[in-house]
Design a protein around this motif. Structure first.
Motif, mmCIF file in Angstrom:
data_model
loop_
_atom_site.group_PDB
_atom_site.id
_atom_site.type_symbol
_atom_site.label_atom_id
_atom_site.label_comp_id
_atom_site.label_asym_id
_atom_site.label_seq_id
_atom_site.Cartn_x
_atom_site.Cartn_y
_atom_site.Cartn_z
ATOM 1 N N ALA A 40 0.632 -1.263 -0.164
ATOM 2 C CA ALA A 40 -0.006 -0.065 0.031
ATOM 3 C C ALA A 40 0.997 1.229 0.132
ATOM 4 O O ALA A 40 1.962 1.300 0.611
ATOM 5 C CB ALA A 40 -0.939 -0.139 1.270
ATOM 6 N N LYS A 43 3.507 1.988 2.856
ATOM 7 C CA LYS A 43 3.725 1.039 3.683
ATOM 8 C C LYS A 43 4.776 0.168 3.135
ATOM 9 O O LYS A 43 4.937 0.011 1.958
ATOM 10 C CB LYS A 43 2.221 0.496 3.850
ATOM 11 C CG LYS A 43 1.268 1.435 4.713
ATOM 12 C CD LYS A 43 0.174 0.654 5.171
ATOM 13 C CE LYS A 43 -0.738 1.399 5.989
ATOM 14 N NZ LYS A 43 -1.959 0.802 6.450
ATOM 15 N N SER A 63 -5.149 -10.722 7.795
ATOM 16 C CA SER A 63 -5.800 -9.542 7.251
ATOM 17 C C SER A 63 -6.745 -9.726 6.148
ATOM 18 O O SER A 63 -7.762 -9.208 5.702
ATOM 19 C CB SER A 63 -4.648 -8.603 6.819
ATOM 20 O OG SER A 63 -3.880 -9.265 5.977
ATOM 21 N N LYS A 87 -12.206 -3.661 1.136
ATOM 22 C CA LYS A 87 -12.132 -2.553 2.170
ATOM 23 C C LYS A 87 -11.276 -1.370 1.699
ATOM 24 O O LYS A 87 -10.514 -1.780 0.696
ATOM 25 C CB LYS A 87 -11.505 -3.010 3.536
ATOM 26 C CG LYS A 87 -12.456 -4.158 4.046
ATOM 27 C CD LYS A 87 -11.858 -4.405 5.349
ATOM 28 C CE LYS A 87 -12.594 -5.695 5.932
ATOM 29 N NZ LYS A 87 -11.920 -5.973 7.382
ATOM 30 N N LEU A 88 -11.506 -0.156 2.198
ATOM 31 C CA LEU A 88 -10.520 1.009 1.685
ATOM 32 C C LEU A 88 -8.899 0.629 1.588
ATOM 33 O O LEU A 88 -8.291 0.876 0.975
ATOM 34 C CB LEU A 88 -10.952 2.307 2.461
ATOM 35 C CG LEU A 88 -12.379 2.702 2.160
ATOM 36 C CD1 LEU A 88 -12.516 3.973 3.025
ATOM 37 C CD2 LEU A 88 -12.558 2.870 0.558
ATOM 38 N N GLU A 89 -8.942 -0.165 2.795
ATOM 39 C CA GLU A 89 -7.461 -0.578 3.164
ATOM 40 C C GLU A 89 -6.889 -1.442 2.518
ATOM 41 O O GLU A 89 -5.485 -1.883 2.420
ATOM 42 C CB GLU A 89 -7.171 -1.000 4.543
ATOM 43 C CG GLU A 89 -8.175 -1.961 5.151
ATOM 44 C CD GLU A 89 -9.444 -1.241 5.802
ATOM 45 O OE1 GLU A 89 -10.047 -0.435 5.419
ATOM 46 O OE2 GLU A 89 -9.839 -1.803 6.747
ATOM 47 N N ASP A 90 -7.395 -2.116 1.399
ATOM 48 C CA ASP A 90 -7.059 -3.210 0.506
ATOM 49 C C ASP A 90 -6.389 -2.502 -0.562
ATOM 50 O O ASP A 90 -5.827 -3.046 -1.648
ATOM 51 C CB ASP A 90 -8.126 -4.048 -0.045
ATOM 52 C CG ASP A 90 -8.737 -4.916 0.963
ATOM 53 O OD1 ASP A 90 -10.128 -5.330 1.110
ATOM 54 O OD2 ASP A 90 -7.927 -5.339 1.775
ATOM 55 N N THR A 91 -6.454 -1.086 -0.769
ATOM 56 C CA THR A 91 -6.088 -0.306 -1.796
ATOM 57 C C THR A 91 -4.342 -0.608 -1.840
ATOM 58 O O THR A 91 -3.769 -0.227 -0.803
ATOM 59 C CB THR A 91 -6.241 1.204 -1.618
ATOM 60 O OG1 THR A 91 -7.658 1.290 -2.061
ATOM 61 C CG2 THR A 91 -5.364 2.068 -2.794
#
Length: 119
Positions: A40, A43, A63, A87-91
């Motif tokens: 990401a 990250k 996750s 989810k947004l955090e899978d971007t």
């Protein structure tokens, strides 16, 4: 020469699904651990899932457990990652990798495919 080519990335809405593909050449996926990683923005790269196509065994990081499913097709030498309930955090940029052990034993990497999840 080993080549791993990812495809299937794109834009998806939160809660939606995408299916990533990893077409392998120069190696037989049945002989190696075939894995998916992602990185990401801002990250470090993180491992997600692996499959041992010789016996069908799979592994998932917490996750993605219950949302993502890894599979393979030995006839086409292709590995897949079905991603549901995004989810947004899978971007992230998603990478396919081949190796002898997960996660440190990966010796070949694809160039990645970008997944963007929007609200």
């Amino acid at each position: 020469e080993v080549q791993l080519v990812e495809s299937g990335g794109g834009l998806a809405q939160a809660g939606g699904s995408l299916r990533l593909s990893c077409a392998a050449s120069g190696l037989t996926i049945d002989r190696y651990a075939m894995c998916w990683f992602r990185q990401a923005p801002g990250k470090e790269r993180e491992g997600l899932s692996c499959i041992d196509s010789s016996d069908g065994s799979t592994y998932y990081e917490d996750s993605v457990k219950g949302r993502f499913t890894i599979s393979s097709d030995s006839a086409t030498n292709t590995v897949y990652l079905q991603m549901n309930s995004l989810k947004l955090e899978d971007t992230a940029v998603y990478f396919c990798a081949a190796g002898t052990s997960y996660p440190q034993g990966m010796f070949s990497w694809g160039k990645g495919t970008t997944v963007t999840v929007s609200s």
